[in-house]
Design an enzyme around this catalytic site. Sequence first.
Site, PDB file in Angstrom:
ATOM      1  N   ASN A 433     -14.016  10.606  21.402  1.00 42.21           N
ATOM      2  CA  ASN A 433     -14.225   9.547  20.426  1.00 42.21           C
ATOM      3  C   ASN A 433     -14.911   8.346  21.069  1.00 42.21           C
ATOM      4  O   ASN A 433     -14.897   7.254  20.507  1.00 42.21           O
ATOM      5  CB  ASN A 433     -12.888   9.128  19.796  1.00 42.21           C
ATOM      6  CG  ASN A 433     -13.016   8.870  18.313  1.00 42.21           C
ATOM      7  OD1 ASN A 433     -14.092   8.565  17.814  1.00 42.21           O
ATOM      8  ND2 ASN A 433     -11.918   8.979  17.587  1.00 42.21           N
ATOM      9  N   TYR A 434     -15.462   8.548  22.264  1.00 40.75           N
ATOM     10  CA  TYR A 434     -16.184   7.487  22.989  1.00 40.75           C
ATOM     11  C   TYR A 434     -15.260   6.333  23.374  1.00 40.75           C
ATOM     12  O   TYR A 434     -15.698   5.190  23.469  1.00 40.75           O
ATOM     13  CB  TYR A 434     -17.363   6.931  22.160  1.00 40.75           C
ATOM     14  CG  TYR A 434     -18.217   7.963  21.492  1.00 40.75           C
ATOM     15  CD1 TYR A 434     -19.074   8.765  22.234  1.00 40.75           C
ATOM     16  CD2 TYR A 434     -18.187   8.143  20.117  1.00 40.75           C
ATOM     17  CE1 TYR A 434     -19.882   9.718  21.627  1.00 40.75           C
ATOM     18  CE2 TYR A 434     -18.987   9.090  19.489  1.00 40.75           C
ATOM     19  CZ  TYR A 434     -19.836   9.879  20.251  1.00 40.75           C
ATOM     20  OH  TYR A 434     -20.621  10.802  19.638  1.00 40.75           O
ATOM     21  N   HIS A 435     -13.979   6.624  23.602  1.00 45.98           N
ATOM     22  CA  HIS A 435     -12.997   5.557  23.812  1.00 45.98           C
ATOM     23  C   HIS A 435     -12.382   5.592  25.206  1.00 45.98           C
ATOM     24  O   HIS A 435     -11.190   5.354  25.377  1.00 45.98           O
ATOM     25  CB  HIS A 435     -11.878   5.668  22.767  1.00 45.98           C
ATOM     26  CG  HIS A 435     -12.348   5.496  21.358  1.00 45.98           C
ATOM     27  ND1 HIS A 435     -11.577   5.845  20.268  1.00 45.98           N
ATOM     28  CD2 HIS A 435     -13.522   5.017  20.861  1.00 45.98           C
ATOM     29  CE1 HIS A 435     -12.256   5.592  19.158  1.00 45.98           C
ATOM     30  NE2 HIS A 435     -13.441   5.094  19.502  1.00 45.98           N
ATOM     31  N   GLN A 436     -13.163   5.875  26.228  1.00 48.71           N
ATOM     32  CA  GLN A 436     -12.612   5.908  27.577  1.00 48.71           C
ATOM     33  C   GLN A 436     -12.091   4.515  27.966  1.00 48.71           C
ATOM     34  O   GLN A 436     -12.743   3.504  27.719  1.00 48.71           O
ATOM     35  CB  GLN A 436     -13.670   6.350  28.592  1.00 48.71           C
ATOM     36  CG  GLN A 436     -14.124   7.782  28.428  1.00 48.71           C
ATOM     37  CD  GLN A 436     -15.319   7.921  27.505  1.00 48.71           C
ATOM     38  OE1 GLN A 436     -16.253   7.141  27.572  1.00 48.71           O
ATOM     39  NE2 GLN A 436     -15.302   8.914  26.637  1.00 48.71           N
TER      40      GLN A 436
END
Length: 502
Positions: A433-436
């Site tokens: 979800n591109y949430h690193q």
Amino acid sequence: MMMNIPLLAPMLQFTAANWRYYSEPSKNACMGLKGGRCPLPRGKVMGGSSVLNFMVYARGDARDYDNWAAMGNKGWSWKEVYPYFLKSEDFQIKENWVEPEAHGQGGYMSVDTAPYKSPLVHAFVKAGAELGYKLTDYNAGDISGFSYVQSTTKNGSRMSTSQAFLHPIRKRRNLNVVKYAMVTKIIIENERAVGVEYIKNNKKFSVKAKREVILSAGAINSPQLLMLSGIGPKEHLQSLGIRVIKDLPVGYNLIDHPVIGYVIFTVDKPVSATEDIVTDAEVLNDYFTHRKGILTTTGGLEGVAFIDVNSPPGSVSQPNLEIQFCTSSPISKNVYSYLMFMTVMHPKSRGRISLRNTDPLSKPKIEIGFFNHPDDVKILVKGVELSKNLSNTKAFAEFNPKLYDKPIPQCAKHGRDSEAYWACHAKYLTVTNYHQCGTCKMGPAGDPTAVVDPKLRVHGIKGLRVIDASIMPMISSANTNAPTIMIAEKGADMIKKDWKRL
């Protein structure tokens, strides 16, 4: 210009604006992707990943931040961070599903909603109500319920952090931006950060700091740069021949929101975004002349829901699943369809960032860690069941939705629609979800897992702070762009207070 058209967000990861990171191969996730590696898009441009994300503005749940404070991070409770969300926000939404009093006016960052809303997203929100879930403003503290997307957009176009915060002050005399340059090392003398080294046009430069060095390179590059500079796990640095300046757990605690990819439903009405929509003359005119129409939707993502899959609708509980409702899908070239991305909100799995070598131009090793804990997969499987229940409501009946029935070959042995099939599907078609975040974890002195203290200062190193998503001790519920902006606002005030500039 293309970067600013909201619907085109998925295309941007295929451009030069993306660092093109990939996770290491795993036995638990991304197994059906090329090389068994998940793509991890990150912004290689002014404004970072806010230039290629899906623009969702979601603060998270108030309980997220109360948990941060309970972990020993004084000053980070919901009550204490809430003013910083308000500070940056210029709220534009006038529709009756939001709570205007929970939002800010006059900040640098515009928060709006797409002027276009498809019949499908209206059905999605009504379906939630039909199953007993409330319509909610998910940015008012309690994220539970169904809603339309709030986004970092203005007048139907993307608003990146660069556009919002840098463009208005670009002529300030105390702002100097060096483009096409890359920092390669933090200069540390006597356990104090005194400057940075960087390269530009294959030449090495250095710049000194009078007071502090602020590291804001994100959850992948901030730990990379710390380790290259001698701050990180002792054994790892020594194995690469890097002189250890401070032994800290840099790179650990990598957290992301894992997604089960492409749970698709076909419909028999022309109500979804198809591939040829971006070349339709009427659609293009609607956007470029009036900033309206389907091109204003954020990557096709129109609706969101936050629910606890283990509790009945209306229960007082913290959601553990996000549904992102998209009125397009990979099969939309020839078929009308929609998809739901199911996302684990509080994953128990953890990954790690480490160095491959001492070359600062080498991409770091990213062990994303998805599904290292089995409970995360179980939540997604329950999410798929909920997506089917939503699609079977009266709200969706006029579109006659049908679950796309082409199985993943490696999972077909489990049957097309069993729990075992969907667990397999999650591991083969895993999506980030591109949430690193979390790789320079915030925690008080004495916390052996922490890299920075609650004032975001690196433990044991003077004059060095990290201010970005890497400091999150736990991932926020929902998308991480808004919390990262909040961290920046709060961090800026901390700096000014410490140097008595407030």
